[in-house]
Design a protein around this motif. Sequence first.
Motif, PDB file in Angstrom:
ATOM      1  N   ALA A  36       0.834  -1.191   0.000  1.00 36.41           N
ATOM      2  CA  ALA A  36       0.000   0.000   0.000  1.00 36.41           C
ATOM      3  C   ALA A  36       0.877   1.253   0.000  1.00 36.41           C
ATOM      4  CB  ALA A  36      -0.916  -0.009   1.224  1.00 36.41           C
ATOM      5  N   GLU A  37       0.335   2.321  -0.551  1.00 36.28           N
ATOM      6  CA  GLU A  37       1.072   3.574  -0.627  1.00 36.28           C
ATOM      7  C   GLU A  37       1.350   4.093   0.781  1.00 36.28           C
ATOM      8  OE1 GLU A  37       0.745   7.494  -3.443  1.00 36.28           O
ATOM      9  OE2 GLU A  37      -1.065   6.881  -2.375  1.00 36.28           O
ATOM     10  N   SER A  38       2.582   4.449   1.038  1.00 30.24           N
ATOM     11  CA  SER A  38       2.960   4.958   2.348  1.00 30.24           C
ATOM     12  C   SER A  38       2.404   6.368   2.523  1.00 30.24           C
ATOM     13  CB  SER A  38       4.477   4.991   2.494  1.00 30.24           C
ATOM     14  OG  SER A  38       5.029   5.966   1.630  1.00 30.24           O
ATOM     15  N   PRO A  39       2.245   6.811   3.775  1.00 36.25           N
ATOM     16  CA  PRO A  39       1.783   8.188   4.000  1.00 36.25           C
ATOM     17  C   PRO A  39       2.691   9.216   3.353  1.00 36.25           C
ATOM     18  CG  PRO A  39       1.632   6.895   6.019  1.00 36.25           C
ATOM     19  CD  PRO A  39       2.363   6.046   5.021  1.00 36.25           C
ATOM     20  N   ALA A  42       2.008   9.174  -0.371  1.00 36.51           N
ATOM     21  CA  ALA A  42       0.706   9.778  -0.639  1.00 36.51           C
ATOM     22  C   ALA A  42       0.776  11.296  -0.537  1.00 36.51           C
ATOM     23  CB  ALA A  42      -0.325   9.224   0.343  1.00 36.51           C
ATOM     24  N   ALA A  43       1.495  11.772   0.472  1.00 37.35           N
ATOM     25  CA  ALA A  43       1.633  13.214   0.638  1.00 37.35           C
ATOM     26  C   ALA A  43       2.395  13.835  -0.532  1.00 37.35           C
ATOM     27  CB  ALA A  43       2.347  13.519   1.952  1.00 37.35           C
ATOM     28  N   LYS A  44       3.447  13.144  -0.987  1.00 37.95           N
ATOM     29  CA  LYS A  44       4.218  13.652  -2.113  1.00 37.95           C
ATOM     30  C   LYS A  44       3.375  13.676  -3.381  1.00 37.95           C
ATOM     31  CE  LYS A  44       8.556  13.033  -4.629  1.00 37.95           C
ATOM     32  NZ  LYS A  44       9.829  12.282  -4.711  1.00 37.95           N
ATOM     33  N   ARG A  45       2.605  12.603  -3.592  1.00 38.80           N
ATOM     34  CA  ARG A  45       1.745  12.560  -4.775  1.00 38.80           C
ATOM     35  C   ARG A  45       0.700  13.674  -4.735  1.00 38.80           C
ATOM     36  NH1 ARG A  45      -3.007  10.499  -5.082  1.00 38.80           N
ATOM     37  NH2 ARG A  45      -2.724   9.189  -3.233  1.00 38.80           N
ATOM     38  N   ALA A  46       0.111  13.900  -3.548  1.00 38.94           N
ATOM     39  CA  ALA A  46      -0.883  14.961  -3.411  1.00 38.94           C
ATOM     40  C   ALA A  46      -0.278  16.336  -3.692  1.00 38.94           C
ATOM     41  CB  ALA A  46      -1.485  14.923  -2.009  1.00 38.94           C
ATOM     42  N   GLN A  47       0.975  16.518  -3.255  1.00 40.62           N
ATOM     43  CA  GLN A  47       1.640  17.799  -3.505  1.00 40.62           C
ATOM     44  C   GLN A  47       1.906  17.993  -4.990  1.00 40.62           C
ATOM     45  OE1 GLN A  47       2.141  20.308  -1.704  1.00 40.62           O
ATOM     46  NE2 GLN A  47       3.647  21.524  -2.824  1.00 40.62           N
ATOM     47  N   VAL A  48       2.359  16.945  -5.657  1.00 39.34           N
ATOM     48  CA  VAL A  48       2.604  17.031  -7.100  1.00 39.34           C
ATOM     49  C   VAL A  48       1.315  17.368  -7.839  1.00 39.34           C
ATOM     50  CG1 VAL A  48       3.226  15.685  -9.149  1.00 39.34           C
ATOM     51  CG2 VAL A  48       4.626  15.528  -7.067  1.00 39.34           C
ATOM     52  N   GLU A  49       0.232  16.724  -7.437  1.00 37.15           N
ATOM     53  CA  GLU A  49      -1.055  16.980  -8.078  1.00 37.15           C
ATOM     54  C   GLU A  49      -1.532  18.420  -7.814  1.00 37.15           C
ATOM     55  OE1 GLU A  49      -3.521  13.931  -6.485  1.00 37.15           O
ATOM     56  OE2 GLU A  49      -2.706  12.351  -7.796  1.00 37.15           O
ATOM     57  N   LYS A  50      -1.311  18.890  -6.606  1.00 39.36           N
ATOM     58  CA  LYS A  50      -1.692  20.252  -6.257  1.00 39.36           C
ATOM     59  C   LYS A  50      -0.933  21.265  -7.103  1.00 39.36           C
ATOM     60  CE  LYS A  50      -1.559  23.488  -2.353  1.00 39.36           C
ATOM     61  NZ  LYS A  50      -1.173  23.665  -0.921  1.00 39.36           N
ATOM     62  N   VAL A  51       0.373  21.068  -7.244  1.00 37.78           N
ATOM     63  CA  VAL A  51       1.192  21.990  -8.023  1.00 37.78           C
ATOM     64  C   VAL A  51       0.814  21.930  -9.499  1.00 37.78           C
ATOM     65  CG1 VAL A  51       3.549  22.493  -8.774  1.00 37.78           C
ATOM     66  CG2 VAL A  51       3.095  21.968  -6.379  1.00 37.78           C
ATOM     67  N   ALA A  52       0.559  20.720 -10.007  1.00 41.59           N
ATOM     68  CA  ALA A  52       0.162  20.579 -11.406  1.00 41.59           C
ATOM     69  C   ALA A  52      -1.146  21.314 -11.673  1.00 41.59           C
ATOM     70  CB  ALA A  52       0.028  19.099 -11.767  1.00 41.59           C
TER      71      ALA A  52
END
Length: 344
Positions: A36-39, A42-52
Amino acid sequence: MKLRTVIVVGTLALSLGACKKSEKPAPAPSAPADAAESPEAAAKRAQVEKVAAARTRLDERVAKEAARWTPELEAKAAALRATDHASTDAALTAILASDHRQPGNADRDQYRHPRETLAFFGIEPTSRVVELGAGAGWYTEILAPLVGKRGALTVVGPDPEGPADAMSSVYGQRLVKTLAKSPGLFAGVTRVAIAAPTRMALGDAGSADVVIAFREMHNWVDDGNLPAYLAAIHAVLKDGGTFALIDHRAAPGAKLEDVVKQGYLPEAWVIEQVTAAGFDLAAQSEVNANAKDTKDYKEGVWTLPPALTLGDVDKAKYQAIGESDRMTLKFVKRAAGAAPAATK
């Protein structure tokens, strides 16, 4: 100014006659059930999506503004900057009424009082001004035609070539694109990018008449960079130069640690910090006060316009309150060796 362009090239596997039509590609191996995706991931992915998403919104806004910015509007903006007005007030009257301002910006005049605010701080067409935290250019588009011909304007923002996953890089790019929109309006404007606040230089020592920081100091405090910013402001100002400060004002008696994460600062604490850094408090104004601001929002000051973080939830309520209650403080740089002025 060179902006880096990053091109991501993907790998495309092509099978040229190697597979028969009846053959199916081998299924991709499935991930283990316990992978499973680690916290952290997940936080890094959410940040990348936010910036994009922020970059997409920026590109859309830039395109919309470019379509509005016709050659006729460019000529009008350049002429506004080149005009010698009868007085500073006449210049501000013309600038604030001009349609070079981004749509919606004039709607905030009722909360930000730019005419009265700039007059209080003594900014004239001959002033050499440093604008800290230029953001999307709300004050920049007022200051550029005001001081651009006879004075000077330096705008300060984040590094546009910073980390790709940092919102600060998007904000830096926003400022770059704002200035690029109009060569006539922003002619001669100097841009300073802040990559590391601890190594900050805002210009030549003693070169500025005024440094403005409007709704910025709470960020410096929250990030632990207040001493660095105050030192840089002190260095760039001439002796007797003005540090023009506006920020969200906490409720009387509030403790810094209880309010800074909400975007507010105690006024007495701000005055204490700035005077300790080599400035004297010259004057205070209530021009940007707002008694309707209750300062008790779960999402902090950003609950109010213009951010309206809660979206449509109680939107009418927060619009009726308006923008935040703000302290408006005029400091002057104390000459080397001079004794601090008496506290007012």
